[in-house]
Design a protein around this motif. Structure first.
Motif, PDB file in Angstrom:
ATOM      1  N   ASP A 185     -27.643 -44.452  -7.149  1.00  0.00           N
ATOM      2  CA  ASP A 185     -28.501 -44.143  -8.299  1.00  0.00           C
ATOM      3  C   ASP A 185     -29.479 -45.288  -8.570  1.00  0.00           C
ATOM      4  O   ASP A 185     -30.635 -45.076  -8.915  1.00  0.00           O
ATOM      5  CB  ASP A 185     -27.653 -43.905  -9.547  1.00  0.00           C
ATOM      6  CG  ASP A 185     -26.915 -42.582  -9.469  1.00  0.00           C
ATOM      7  OD1 ASP A 185     -27.269 -41.769  -8.593  1.00  0.00           O
ATOM      8  OD2 ASP A 185     -25.990 -42.375 -10.261  1.00  0.00           O
TER       9      ASP A 185
ATOM     10  N   TYR B  70     -33.444 -45.034  -8.354  1.00  0.00           N
ATOM     11  CA  TYR B  70     -34.271 -45.366  -9.516  1.00  0.00           C
ATOM     12  C   TYR B  70     -35.380 -46.351  -9.123  1.00  0.00           C
ATOM     13  O   TYR B  70     -36.555 -46.174  -9.465  1.00  0.00           O
ATOM     14  CB  TYR B  70     -33.393 -45.966 -10.623  1.00  0.00           C
ATOM     15  CG  TYR B  70     -34.130 -46.136 -11.933  1.00  0.00           C
ATOM     16  CD1 TYR B  70     -34.019 -45.180 -12.940  1.00  0.00           C
ATOM     17  CD2 TYR B  70     -34.956 -47.237 -12.166  1.00  0.00           C
ATOM     18  CE1 TYR B  70     -34.708 -45.311 -14.129  1.00  0.00           C
ATOM     19  CE2 TYR B  70     -35.650 -47.373 -13.346  1.00  0.00           C
ATOM     20  CZ  TYR B  70     -35.526 -46.411 -14.330  1.00  0.00           C
ATOM     21  OH  TYR B  70     -36.231 -46.542 -15.496  1.00  0.00           O
TER      22      TYR B  70
ATOM     23  N   THR C 139     -19.821 -48.080 -13.244  1.00  0.00           N
ATOM     24  CA  THR C 139     -20.553 -46.805 -13.197  1.00  0.00           C
ATOM     25  C   THR C 139     -21.145 -46.474 -14.563  1.00  0.00           C
ATOM     26  O   THR C 139     -22.320 -46.096 -14.682  1.00  0.00           O
ATOM     27  CB  THR C 139     -19.601 -45.671 -12.753  1.00  0.00           C
ATOM     28  OG1 THR C 139     -18.986 -46.057 -11.529  1.00  0.00           O
ATOM     29  CG2 THR C 139     -20.348 -44.373 -12.546  1.00  0.00           C
ATOM     30  N   GLU C 140     -20.324 -46.626 -15.601  1.00  0.00           N
ATOM     31  CA  GLU C 140     -20.812 -46.345 -16.960  1.00  0.00           C
ATOM     32  C   GLU C 140     -21.933 -47.305 -17.343  1.00  0.00           C
ATOM     33  O   GLU C 140     -22.942 -46.909 -17.942  1.00  0.00           O
ATOM     34  CB  GLU C 140     -19.668 -46.489 -17.970  1.00  0.00           C
ATOM     35  CG  GLU C 140     -18.582 -45.438 -17.823  1.00  0.00           C
ATOM     36  CD  GLU C 140     -17.325 -45.813 -18.610  1.00  0.00           C
ATOM     37  OE1 GLU C 140     -16.554 -44.899 -18.913  1.00  0.00           O
ATOM     38  OE2 GLU C 140     -17.113 -47.018 -18.895  1.00  0.00           O
TER      39      GLU C 140
ATOM     40  N   GLU D 114     -25.137 -46.368 -15.634  1.00  0.00           N
ATOM     41  CA  GLU D 114     -25.681 -45.146 -16.232  1.00  0.00           C
ATOM     42  C   GLU D 114     -26.402 -45.471 -17.544  1.00  0.00           C
ATOM     43  O   GLU D 114     -27.512 -45.003 -17.791  1.00  0.00           O
ATOM     44  CB  GLU D 114     -24.512 -44.193 -16.495  1.00  0.00           C
ATOM     45  CG  GLU D 114     -24.917 -42.763 -16.716  1.00  0.00           C
ATOM     46  CD  GLU D 114     -23.692 -41.864 -16.824  1.00  0.00           C
ATOM     47  OE1 GLU D 114     -23.452 -41.376 -17.927  1.00  0.00           O
ATOM     48  OE2 GLU D 114     -22.971 -41.706 -15.823  1.00  0.00           O
ATOM     49  N   LYS D 115     -25.767 -46.282 -18.364  1.00  0.00           N
ATOM     50  CA  LYS D 115     -26.383 -46.628 -19.648  1.00  0.00           C
ATOM     51  C   LYS D 115     -27.645 -47.487 -19.444  1.00  0.00           C
ATOM     52  O   LYS D 115     -28.647 -47.318 -20.135  1.00  0.00           O
ATOM     53  CB  LYS D 115     -25.371 -47.383 -20.535  1.00  0.00           C
ATOM     54  CG  LYS D 115     -24.251 -46.492 -21.061  1.00  0.00           C
ATOM     55  CD  LYS D 115     -23.302 -47.237 -21.972  1.00  0.00           C
ATOM     56  CE  LYS D 115     -23.830 -47.388 -23.383  1.00  0.00           C
ATOM     57  NZ  LYS D 115     -24.017 -46.115 -24.076  1.00  0.00           N
TER      58      LYS D 115
END
Lengths: 382, 112
Positions: free
Chosen positions: A3, A7, A46-47, A50-51
């Motif tokens: 990711d 991005y 991972t969190e 994502e944030k």
């Protein structure tokens, strides 16, 4: 692709050379730092990632913003060169094109020096594979008729598209530094906010998350999800090379980083001035042993300049029924390689190296825009 | 806060934050948030094009330096003399505008 990587790719999609490297490094540092901060607050990796990416916002906003800072001023300088050529007795002309049969879509093509080589986007190309401008009001009318939601403001500085079945609106922003300059007959450069470059259109359309293709040579068709539209008709044809160049420039730049060649100043573009490159070009006919006529190809060669090697992006060409394509090249005997890695390999002699890319038609998947034609399938006829 | 108001004054905000020392992007965003108790809600990604534009315009200088916590180097921004002059001008314009808007307000009539 992770990711994070995805991005960064999207956020720097429209940039190249030094700017691309700087923005990427800066964003990487930002992401790394912010992820670390979130992890300190108890989130797992991972969190935290994502944030962090959510805090940064949509990558195409960054890309579009950076385009306004770097890409458009560069374009304006390039156009300055083209207008200079125009002032030397060469003419620009305005071509019309038609979309989906009914809507006239005026397009200004930079053909100010037909058949002459000019520098566009840092590459030396035939002018006819150069710039293409699309009229925003006409594009709006066309896309709205195809159920695309189009939002604009009065001065056309904002242009937002939302395609059916896509949850991601594509927003083009044109600030005062990124006004689209167009070349009109006998008028030189005009500041015309009603026009946007085709390259900008293609670059941003890939953010819809929908499959995107560019197909057909005679009447090129763009499809985004179920929406299909053309920028030309038989009555008002567009120069296909120009359109394909606009679509393929960024993907080419991504897989063939020109900064890789200049080892001493890795952020600078190689010298592509006539003094640095062999300017005597000859026509090479290439025969392909694959049964796929009407395919779009791009030939890129690595040629020894006076100071350093340079890349030459050749005309984008379509193969004929006999599986033949013709290119103008400064190489007497191009030596085709089977991978980008070999093209850039510094250990062996770089002279005469060439790579032939076949466009797959897909513009939505980064890795799938091109296939490299194996040397075993290429025969140089003359 | 109205996003348009924020966008319209982004240059002024960034130059003001950098007036007294160098900072990197994330630091600038957090500083803006802290100094205004969260009034300025930046979408972080929108700050970078603005910082790059101000650098291209010569109002800021930027250099990569080692990050204070290690890891990848961060790109630090410093206001230039040209940027300081521009900041003074922008602040004066903003104050004038703010005063002018205040001047438009009518004093409520006092009831006797």
């Amino acid at each position: 692709m992770t990711d994070r990587e995805r991005y960064l790719k999207l956020a720097t999609w429209s940039l190249w050379g030094q700017q691309k490297k700087i923005v990427r490094m800066e964003l990487e540092a930002h992401i790394e730092h912010k992820v670390w901060k979130y992890q300190m607050r108890g989130y797992n990796h991972t969190e935290a990632l994502e944030k962090t990416l959510a805090d940064l916002g949509q990558p195409h906003i960054i890309s579009a913003g950076m385009t306004g800072v770097y890409t458009m001023p560069n374009l304006i300088r390039r156009i300055g060169l083209i207008v200079l050529l125009s002032s030397l007795g060469l003419t620009a002309f305005n071509a019309g094109a038609q979309v989906s049969g009914t809507t006239r879509l005026p397009i200004i093509q930079c053909l100010s020096s037909l058949g002459k080589e000019v520098t566009v986007f840092g590459f030396k190309v035939q002018c006819e594979t150069g710039l293409l401008w699309i009229n925003k009001p006409s594009l709006k009318t066309t896309l709205e008729a195809l159920d695309v939601q189009v939002t604009t403001n009065k001065d056309w500085s904002k242009f937002q598209l939302l395609f059916p079945n896509s949850s991601t609106p594509i927003e083009f922003r044109f600030n005062d530094r990124s006004e689209v300059f167009s070349v009109a007959p006998n008028k030189g450069i005009l500041i015309d906010p009603e026009y946007m470059s085709a390259q900008m259109l293609f670059t941003n359309l890939q953010f819809t998350g929908l499959p995107m293709t560019l197909t057909d040579w005679e009447l090129p068709t763009i499809s985004v999800g179920n929406i299909k539209f053309q920028l030309s008709s038989q009555k008002t044809p567009i120069n296909s090379k120009t359109l394909y160049f606009s679509a393929l420039y960024s993907p080419i730049q991504d897989i063939m980083p020109i900064n890789a060649i200049n080892k001493n100043k890795p952020w600078l573009m190689p010298n592509l001035t006539p003094a640095g490159l062999e300017t005597t070009l000859s026509t090479k006919k290439i025969k392909l042993s694959r049964d796929q006529p009407n395919q779009v190809y791009v030939l890129i060669t690595r040629e020894a300049g006076t100071n350093k090697d340079a890349l030459r992006l050749h005309q984008i060409q379509v193969s004929n029924a006999n599986q033949e394509i013709e290119f103008q090249t400064g190489l007497q005997a191009p030596r085709f390689v089977e991978s980008i890695k070999k093209f850039y390999d510094e250990k062996s002699d770089s002279t005469n190296r060439a790579v032939l890319l076949q466009f797959t038609g897909r513009l939505d998947q980064y890795k799938e825009v091109f296939e490299i034609v194996p040397p075993s399938e290429i025969q140089v006829l003359q | 806060m109205d996003a348009n108001l924020l966008k319209g004054n982004l240059d002024l905000i960034l130059l003001t934050i950098l007036e007294h020392g160098e900072m990197y992007g994330l630091e600038i965003i957090e500083e803006a948030n802290q100094r205004t108790n969260g009034y300025f809600e930046f979408k972080e990604g929108s700050v970078y094009p603005a910082l790059h534009r101000l650098t291209v315009q010569g109002y800021l200088e930027a250099n990569f330096k080692p990050s204070p916590r290690g890891g990848m180097p961060s790109r630090y921004y410093t206001i230039t003399d040209h940027g300081k002059k521009n900041l003074i001008q922008k602040q004066a314009e903003f104050d004038q505008f703010s005063q002018a808007v205040k001047g438009l307000r009518l004093e409520p009539k006092t009831q006797s």
